[in-house]
Design a protein around this motif. Structure first.
Motif, PDB file in Angstrom:
ATOM      1  N   LYS A 117       0.802  -1.692   0.282  1.00  0.00           N
ATOM      2  CA  LYS A 117      -0.267  -0.274  -0.271  1.00  0.00           C
ATOM      3  C   LYS A 117       0.993   1.158  -0.009  1.00  0.00           C
ATOM      4  CE  LYS A 117      -4.525  -2.028   2.395  1.00  0.00           C
ATOM      5  NZ  LYS A 117      -4.945  -1.870   3.192  1.00  0.00           N
ATOM      6  N   GLU A 118       1.767   1.355   0.776  1.00  0.00           N
ATOM      7  CA  GLU A 118       2.852   2.206   0.857  1.00  0.00           C
ATOM      8  C   GLU A 118       3.480   2.309  -0.954  1.00  0.00           C
ATOM      9  OE1 GLU A 118       5.678   1.720   3.435  1.00  0.00           O
ATOM     10  OE2 GLU A 118       4.635   2.128   5.426  1.00  0.00           O
ATOM     11  N   VAL A 119       3.435   1.210  -1.109  1.00  0.00           N
ATOM     12  CA  VAL A 119       4.640   1.281  -2.962  1.00  0.00           C
ATOM     13  C   VAL A 119       3.680   2.187  -4.203  1.00  0.00           C
ATOM     14  CG1 VAL A 119       5.212   0.817  -4.282  1.00  0.00           C
ATOM     15  CG2 VAL A 119       5.699  -0.043  -2.547  1.00  0.00           C
ATOM     16  N   VAL A 120       2.359   2.070  -3.568  1.00  0.00           N
ATOM     17  CA  VAL A 120       1.264   2.120  -4.556  1.00  0.00           C
ATOM     18  C   VAL A 120       0.736   3.679  -4.088  1.00  0.00           C
ATOM     19  CG1 VAL A 120      -1.304   1.901  -4.919  1.00  0.00           C
ATOM     20  CG2 VAL A 120      -0.204  -0.024  -5.126  1.00  0.00           C
ATOM     21  N   ALA A 121       0.951   3.947  -2.417  1.00  0.00           N
ATOM     22  CA  ALA A 121       0.657   5.703  -2.490  1.00  0.00           C
ATOM     23  C   ALA A 121       1.286   6.396  -3.434  1.00  0.00           C
ATOM     24  CB  ALA A 121       0.308   5.725  -0.611  1.00  0.00           C
ATOM     25  N   LEU A 122       3.423   6.112  -2.858  1.00  0.00           N
ATOM     26  CA  LEU A 122       4.103   7.000  -3.288  1.00  0.00           C
ATOM     27  C   LEU A 122       3.642   7.088  -4.895  1.00  0.00           C
ATOM     28  CD1 LEU A 122       6.825   7.838  -3.478  1.00  0.00           C
ATOM     29  CD2 LEU A 122       7.809   5.535  -4.092  1.00  0.00           C
ATOM     30  N   ILE A 123       3.587   5.872  -5.735  1.00  0.00           N
ATOM     31  CA  ILE A 123       3.373   6.077  -7.017  1.00  0.00           C
ATOM     32  C   ILE A 123       1.816   6.964  -7.376  1.00  0.00           C
ATOM     33  CG2 ILE A 123       2.742   4.843  -9.244  1.00  0.00           C
ATOM     34  CD1 ILE A 123       3.723   2.278  -7.857  1.00  0.00           C
ATOM     35  N   THR A 124       1.037   6.761  -7.185  1.00  0.00           N
ATOM     36  CA  THR A 124      -0.103   8.106  -7.228  1.00  0.00           C
ATOM     37  C   THR A 124       0.975   9.659  -6.845  1.00  0.00           C
ATOM     38  OG1 THR A 124      -1.585   6.722  -6.558  1.00  0.00           O
ATOM     39  CG2 THR A 124      -2.464   9.053  -6.400  1.00  0.00           C
ATOM     40  N   ASP A 125       1.460   9.567  -5.979  1.00  0.00           N
ATOM     41  CA  ASP A 125       2.113  10.938  -5.289  1.00  0.00           C
ATOM     42  C   ASP A 125       2.960  11.180  -5.981  1.00  0.00           C
ATOM     43  OD1 ASP A 125       0.412  10.914  -2.567  1.00  0.00           O
ATOM     44  OD2 ASP A 125       2.020  10.409  -0.835  1.00  0.00           O
ATOM     45  N   LEU A 126       3.893  10.982  -6.663  1.00  0.00           N
ATOM     46  CA  LEU A 126       4.400  10.947  -7.892  1.00  0.00           C
ATOM     47  C   LEU A 126       4.024  11.587  -9.089  1.00  0.00           C
ATOM     48  CD1 LEU A 126       6.726   8.003  -7.711  1.00  0.00           C
ATOM     49  CD2 LEU A 126       7.934  10.358  -6.595  1.00  0.00           C
ATOM     50  N   GLY A 127       2.890  11.289  -9.048  1.00  0.00           N
ATOM     51  CA  GLY A 127       1.557  11.794 -10.527  1.00  0.00           C
ATOM     52  C   GLY A 127       2.806  11.612 -11.963  1.00  0.00           C
ATOM     53  N   LEU A 128       3.794  11.240 -12.360  1.00  0.00           N
ATOM     54  CA  LEU A 128       4.437  10.818 -12.614  1.00  0.00           C
ATOM     55  C   LEU A 128       3.119  11.132 -14.350  1.00  0.00           C
ATOM     56  CD1 LEU A 128       7.118   9.058 -12.051  1.00  0.00           C
ATOM     57  CD2 LEU A 128       6.961  11.107 -12.750  1.00  0.00           C
ATOM     58  N   PRO A 129       3.506  11.748 -15.512  1.00  0.00           N
ATOM     59  CA  PRO A 129       2.038  11.820 -16.358  1.00  0.00           C
ATOM     60  C   PRO A 129       2.460  11.070 -17.498  1.00  0.00           C
ATOM     61  CG  PRO A 129       3.119  13.334 -16.668  1.00  0.00           C
ATOM     62  CD  PRO A 129       3.581  13.079 -15.225  1.00  0.00           C
ATOM     63  N   GLY A 130       1.420  10.190 -17.151  1.00  0.00           N
ATOM     64  CA  GLY A 130       1.558   9.342 -18.369  1.00  0.00           C
ATOM     65  C   GLY A 130       2.056   7.379 -17.872  1.00  0.00           C
ATOM     66  N   LEU A 131       2.057   7.041 -17.192  1.00  0.00           N
ATOM     67  CA  LEU A 131       3.280   6.243 -16.000  1.00  0.00           C
ATOM     68  C   LEU A 131       1.999   4.718 -15.516  1.00  0.00           C
ATOM     69  CD1 LEU A 131       6.436   5.128 -15.914  1.00  0.00           C
ATOM     70  CD2 LEU A 131       5.766   5.504 -13.208  1.00  0.00           C
ATOM     71  N   THR A 132       2.024   4.019 -16.402  1.00  0.00           N
ATOM     72  CA  THR A 132       1.266   2.658 -15.957  1.00  0.00           C
ATOM     73  C   THR A 132       2.688   1.706 -15.131  1.00  0.00           C
ATOM     74  OG1 THR A 132       1.703   1.526 -18.533  1.00  0.00           O
ATOM     75  CG2 THR A 132      -0.287   3.183 -17.801  1.00  0.00           C
ATOM     76  N   TRP A 133       2.097   0.789 -14.866  1.00  0.00           N
ATOM     77  CA  TRP A 133       2.929  -0.152 -14.154  1.00  0.00           C
ATOM     78  C   TRP A 133       1.743  -1.662 -13.878  1.00  0.00           C
ATOM     79  CZ3 TRP A 133       1.588  -2.382  -8.843  1.00  0.00           C
ATOM     80  CH2 TRP A 133      -0.025  -1.559  -8.560  1.00  0.00           C
ATOM     81  N   SER A 134       2.217  -2.317 -13.036  1.00  0.00           N
ATOM     82  CA  SER A 134       2.073  -3.774 -13.160  1.00  0.00           C
ATOM     83  C   SER A 134       2.403  -4.589 -12.426  1.00  0.00           C
ATOM     84  CB  SER A 134       1.051  -4.967 -14.456  1.00  0.00           C
ATOM     85  OG  SER A 134       2.267  -4.468 -15.783  1.00  0.00           O
ATOM     86  N   ALA A 135       2.548  -6.353 -11.919  1.00  0.00           N
ATOM     87  CA  ALA A 135       3.233  -6.608 -10.970  1.00  0.00           C
ATOM     88  C   ALA A 135       2.266  -7.940 -10.488  1.00  0.00           C
ATOM     89  CB  ALA A 135       3.090  -5.676  -9.669  1.00  0.00           C
ATOM     90  N   TYR A 136       2.992  -9.259 -10.149  1.00  0.00           N
ATOM     91  CA  TYR A 136       2.075 -10.345  -9.548  1.00  0.00           C
ATOM     92  C   TYR A 136       1.751 -10.856  -8.809  1.00  0.00           C
ATOM     93  CZ  TYR A 136       4.951 -12.738 -13.270  1.00  0.00           C
ATOM     94  OH  TYR A 136       5.283 -13.076 -14.794  1.00  0.00           O
ATOM     95  N   PHE A 137       0.198 -10.646  -8.647  1.00  0.00           N
ATOM     96  CA  PHE A 137      -0.251 -10.231  -7.005  1.00  0.00           C
ATOM     97  C   PHE A 137      -0.661 -11.389  -6.621  1.00  0.00           C
ATOM     98  CE2 PHE A 137      -0.431  -6.403  -9.247  1.00  0.00           C
ATOM     99  CZ  PHE A 137      -0.482  -4.934  -8.136  1.00  0.00           C
ATOM    100  N   THR A 138      -1.157 -12.028  -5.586  1.00  0.00           N
ATOM    101  CA  THR A 138      -1.956 -13.286  -4.922  1.00  0.00           C
ATOM    102  C   THR A 138      -3.309 -12.501  -4.659  1.00  0.00           C
ATOM    103  OG1 THR A 138      -1.907 -14.316  -3.285  1.00  0.00           O
ATOM    104  CG2 THR A 138      -0.917 -12.141  -2.036  1.00  0.00           C
ATOM    105  N   PRO A 139      -4.837 -13.203  -4.025  1.00  0.00           N
ATOM    106  CA  PRO A 139      -5.749 -12.728  -4.136  1.00  0.00           C
ATOM    107  C   PRO A 139      -5.877 -12.378  -2.994  1.00  0.00           C
ATOM    108  CG  PRO A 139      -5.947 -14.566  -6.317  1.00  0.00           C
ATOM    109  CD  PRO A 139      -4.540 -14.322  -5.202  1.00  0.00           C
TER     110      PRO A 139
END
Length: 458
Positions: free
Chosen positions: A250-272
């Protein structure tokens, strides 16, 4: 200080090979550069001519490191890569002999780690590294003569720089790898083994002895800013399971949002699981391109045999949260695992037909058996016999069961073509008898990819 060439063998042109950005080798290079060594990364995607023009080999290197990411594409329709590695290393040694040079030859990488004992002699390395490579390479270069003709593998150690140093890649290398369709740049946020015990997965062995370091958020931010400044817009977090520690995720995801880098997309492996509403809401506002979950089967009995710590109920909840928040998902299903039969295939396909949307299914047939995994221990086969592409035994009618029941919307022409190629390859599989199991059942047969069985045992 040493002069070191670092060769990305994963970038060699080989059938079935799809090169990806060499983040592991870049981590090693960055560590060596910070220690004052002179390095050059040899990548055949960036410099295709170096495959045949060996002028770089003849330079006065003190050491040449070779990284192996994959032994084969882990696809039943593809052959192995080991023979290509052997041919290439033979040419390297011939060139070195011809010019009278003898740098230390070092092997490493995740693919090498899995088969270190089998590959070191075949490829002619003085020494090989099992697990993380940064600190091991620094140790080797501190006393190179201690490792010359050692004929052994050493275990990599924890690297403190992971927690203190920002990893910034050369723009030219990033640019060349983003020319591929669907290409992404990998970003590592943690060094911690996955808590799940999937019987086919070697992650715990690959990561070696590590305390479970989580990269500080300021370092992740610096790395993402540099990637974005280079014009890269797609990132893949290379963690085994991104949300294995939900609080940090959650901290990493919040960081990505706060950075606000235009057009940046990301993905990863998750567990349900764990995957709560708060996490889904954070993901929705972060520019996540899609989440990848790997139940591998959608039959609860087979999921349990695969070592999953969740079942279809958790997949249901995860997908429901994704759809409620508008998060695209990809669901990996691999048919042909332990306990797979016609009923379990039907159950998985019924779930797919009823619950997955177009484009969400990623389907494969056949589990590649790798050393140091529960699947390998179940079968009791020596690591030497696993070096060629080797798959867990599955019923010959598995392909027919899938074709019969799976809705056509999940098999567009490109998927159908690959599926049929895998089916044809399965007909050429050679079978090796195994001893009776502990319950006294009659001997079974274990399949190999027949075209890859002629590896010289040098």
């Amino acid at each position: 200080m040493a002069r070191v060439a670092l060769v990305n063998l994963a970038s060699l042109p080989m059938p079935g090979n799809e090169p990806i950005f060499p983040i592991g080798l870049r981590c090693v290079q960055d560590a060596l550069d910070r220690a004052g060594h002179q390095t050059r990364l040899i990548d055949f995607v960036q410099d295709p001519g170096s495959v045949d023009d060996f002028a770089w080999v003849a330079e006065p290197w003190d050491a040449i490191g070779f990284t192996i990411r994959n032994i084969d594409p882990i696809d039943i329709s593809c052959d192995g890569h080991v023979e290509y590695y052997m041919q290439f290393l033979n040419k390297v040694r011939t060139t070195l002999d011809a010019c009278g040079r003898s740098p230390l030859l070092v092997g490493g990488g995740p693919g090498y780690t899995l088969f270190a004992d089998q590959l070191r002699a075949r490829l002619g390395f003085d020494v090989g590294v099992i697990g993380p490579g940064e600190q091991a390479m620094l140790d080797i270069l501190d006393a190179p003569e201690n490792y010359r003709r050692l004929g052994k593998n050493i275990t990599g150690r924890r690297y403190d720089g992971f927690l203190t140093d920002t990893l910034q890649h050369p723009g030219s290398l990033m640019e060349v790898y983003t020319q591929f369709e669907g290409a992404m740049i990998g970003v590592e946020t943690r060094r911690k083994t996955c808590y799940q015990g999937c019987v086919y997965c070697p992650y715990a062995y690959l990561n070696g002895d590590n305390s479970g370091d989580l990269k500080p958020l300021d370092l992740i931010a610096s790395e993402l800013r540099a990637i974005h400044a280079a014009g890269i817009r797609r990132v893949f977090f290379t963690d085994g399971i991104f949300n294995s520690e939900l609080r940090y995720a959650k901290e990493v995801v919040a960081l990505i949002t706060d950075l606000g880098l235009p057009g940046l997309t990301w993905s990863a492996y998750f567990t349900p699981k764990p995957f709560d509403d708060e996490f889904a809401a954070l993901l929705a506002g972060s520019g996540v391109e899609f989440i990848v979950i790997s139940p591998d089967s959608l039959d609860n009995r087979v999921m349990k045999l695969l070592g999953k710590t969740f079942d279809t109920r958790h997949v249901d909840r995860c997908l429901e949260r994704c759809r409620r928040h508008g998060i695209p998902a990809r669901v990996n299903v691999v048919f042909g695992g332990p306990g797979e039969d016609e009923e379990s295939v039907r159950n998985s396909i019924q779930y797919i037909n009823s619950n997955l949307e177009d484009g969400e299914l990623v389907m494969h047939v056949g589990y590649r058996v790798l050393p140091q995994t529960g699947m390998a221990r179940q079968l009791g086969m020596p690591d030497d016999d696993l070096l060629a592409p080797t798959f867990y035994p599955f019923h010959a009618d598995t392909f027919s069961w899938i074709i019969r029941d799976l809705e056509s919307r999940f098999m567009p022409p490109s998927v159908l073509f690959n599926f049929m190629a895998a089916r044809n390859s399965s007909k050429r599989i050679a079978k090796v008898p195994l001893p009776a199991d502990s319950n006294g059942h009659s001997p079974t047969e274990f399949p190999y990819l027949a075209l890859s069985r002629n590896l010289p045992l040098v």
